[in-house]
Design an enzyme around this catalytic site. Structure first.
Site, PDB file in Angstrom:
ATOM      1  N   TYR A  69     -10.631   2.533   5.280  1.00  0.00           N
ATOM      2  CA  TYR A  69      -9.592   2.180   4.315  1.00  0.00           C
ATOM      3  C   TYR A  69     -10.136   1.211   3.278  1.00  0.00           C
ATOM      4  CZ  TYR A  69      -4.778   1.156   2.866  1.00  0.00           C
ATOM      5  OH  TYR A  69      -3.606   1.038   2.167  1.00  0.00           O
ATOM      6  N   SER A  70      -9.867   1.480   2.002  1.00  0.00           N
ATOM      7  CA  SER A  70     -10.363   0.611   0.933  1.00  0.00           C
ATOM      8  C   SER A  70      -9.418   0.642  -0.260  1.00  0.00           C
ATOM      9  CB  SER A  70     -11.760   1.054   0.482  1.00  0.00           C
ATOM     10  OG  SER A  70     -12.175   0.316  -0.650  1.00  0.00           O
ATOM     11  N   ASN A  71      -8.905  -0.520  -0.635  1.00  0.00           N
ATOM     12  CA  ASN A  71      -8.061  -0.603  -1.827  1.00  0.00           C
ATOM     13  C   ASN A  71      -8.800  -0.141  -3.075  1.00  0.00           C
ATOM     14  OD1 ASN A  71      -5.591  -1.565  -0.791  1.00  0.00           O
ATOM     15  ND2 ASN A  71      -6.361  -3.654  -0.710  1.00  0.00           N
TER      16      ASN A  71
ATOM     17  N   ALA B  33     -10.661 -13.043 -13.745  1.00  0.00           N
ATOM     18  CA  ALA B  33      -9.392 -12.866 -14.446  1.00  0.00           C
ATOM     19  C   ALA B  33      -9.589 -12.881 -15.955  1.00  0.00           C
ATOM     20  CB  ALA B  33      -8.414 -13.960 -14.045  1.00  0.00           C
TER      21      ALA B  33
ATOM     22  N   SER C 256       0.795  -1.236   0.000  1.00  0.00           N
ATOM     23  CA  SER C 256       0.000   0.000   0.000  1.00  0.00           C
ATOM     24  C   SER C 256       0.820   1.276   0.000  1.00  0.00           C
ATOM     25  CB  SER C 256      -0.971   0.000   1.181  1.00  0.00           C
ATOM     26  OG  SER C 256      -2.052  -0.863   0.915  1.00  0.00           O
TER      27      SER C 256
ATOM     28  N   GLY D 230       2.467  -0.568   4.352  1.00  0.00           N
ATOM     29  CA  GLY D 230       2.046  -1.499   3.318  1.00  0.00           C
ATOM     30  C   GLY D 230       2.150  -2.942   3.756  1.00  0.00           C
TER      31      GLY D 230
END
Length: 375
Positions: A177-179, A147, A83, A324
């Site tokens: 928090y969010s990717n 994918a 991160s 990260g």
């Protein structure tokens, strides 16, 4: 992630007693060595610190970089920064804002129409700033992306999967928090520049700063360049651990602009110091980047800006950087101060089971920065 964790532990083939080895403390840094040893006792097989000021740097390590061959973690060992990638992504968006190509308080739908939509999401009510600050309400819990035939993932598909759970709160009313926020930011970069986000990060940040050991991976490319830090995933129970090598276990396009990059402790301190010194964005944009909100669920000493964490130091003042963690078996953090101090920490373990508690990595960063004189 939980399913992978189960597989990882099941795949581990041996239980081994931890036998720590450590560097001789650098002059005047025995206190930080003790904190690092305490951190490593609850972290991966090894851990290291690279710290200093404008006059120079110093290094400490504990444990081993490789479970099969005892050796120290070096400051030039390449690893997945996870991160910490978010700060690179945010810097590019802010550079584009400096150039008048994007407005921070404009709705994301203006630039990516229809992308953040459905399942309770409305991109006309979520701003670019809220995306970068994790105040958008987008859930961290995500469905499984589909994918492509070659096994890689597109940004659009990872975003779709990231929006399968409904919003956690109305935009701007809380923090989580969010990717997925930074996958959206990556698509924003591509929309505004017409180039792959990794190429933009390379052209605008990596090459100008001479970060020769920093790279944004191409789809399907999971390798690290030697010398590199192997990553391990597993569990720790008291003095015993179970590890399996996970260095190349993750398809990195699944994390993309939220967490795919590789770097070293040395390169990361160069990057964070350049940002703190105002070399990457204008003073006005750096001020925007440093306007923070509380990080709910995190230690009170940490606050979140735009892809940037403020760490309040025990010796007074603040440091700026990011943390990260990735299932490649790497956990890290890098921070820098305005007076020229820098510190990076890395461990080669991602724990999915542990009963040791342990010293958090921000304590290692704090000790290293507070134990370094200002330049």
């Amino acid at each position: 992630m939980a399913r992978l964790a189960t597989v990882v532990i099941a795949a581990a083939v041996a239980m081994t007693t931890v036998v720590p080895t450590e560097a001789q403390p650098a002059a005047d840094h025995a206190d930080t060595q003790a904190v690092l040893n305490s951190y490593q006792a609850g972290a991966g097989p090894g851990a290291a610190v690279h710290a200093g000021n404008r006059a120079g740097s110093w290094d400490l390590y504990s444990g081993t970089a490789d479970t099969g061959a005892k050796r120290p973690i070096g400051p030039d060992d390449q690893f997945r920064i996870a991160s910490q990638t978010k700060t690179f992504t945010a810097v590019v968006v802010l550079q584009l804002a400096d150039e008048g190509k994007v407005e921070l308080d404009a709705p994301i739908d203006r630039y990516l129409p229809g992308v953040v939509a459905g399942n309770g999401y409305d991109g006309t009510k979520i701003s670019v700033r809220q995306i970068l600050q994790h105040t958008s309400g987008i859930s961290e819990k995500a469905g499984k992306p589909k994918a492509d035939p070659d096994g890689t993932y597109s940004l659009r598909e990872t975003i779709r999967a990231g929006l399968t759970n409904p919003p956690l709160f109305a935009p701007g009313t809380s923090w989580s928090y969010s990717n997925t926020n930074f996958l959206v930011a990556g698509m924003l970069i591509e929309q505004l520049t017409g180039m792959p986000a990794g190429d933009v990060i390379t052209a605008r940040i990596i090459k100008p700063l001479g970060l020769t050991r920093t790279a944004y991976p191409r789809g399907g490319d999971r390798k690290l360049e030697a010398p590199y830090l192997p990553g391990y995933v597993g569990g720790r129970v008291g003095p015993f651990f179970l590890w399996t090598n996970a260095t190349t276990a993750v398809e990195l396009t699944a994390f993309a602009t939220a967490g795919a990059m590789a770097s070293t402790e040395q390169d990361m301190t160069t990057f964070d110091q350049a940002l703190a010194d105002g070399k990457l964005v204008s003073p006005a944009m750096l001020a925007q980047m440093r306007t923070t909100v509380p990080m709910i669920g995190f230690p009170a000493v940490m606050h979140y800006g735009l892809g940037l964490i403020r760490l309040d130091l025990s010796c007074g003042g603040q440091a700026w950087g990011h943390l990260g963690d990735l299932l490649t078996g790497h956990s890290s953090g890098t921070f820098a101060t305005d007076d020229g101090r820098h510190a990076a920490v890395v461990t080669n373990g991602y724990l999915v089971v542990s009963n040791t508690g342990g010293t958090p990595r921000e304590k290692v960063i704090d000790s290293a920065l507070c134990g370094t004189s200002a330049s």
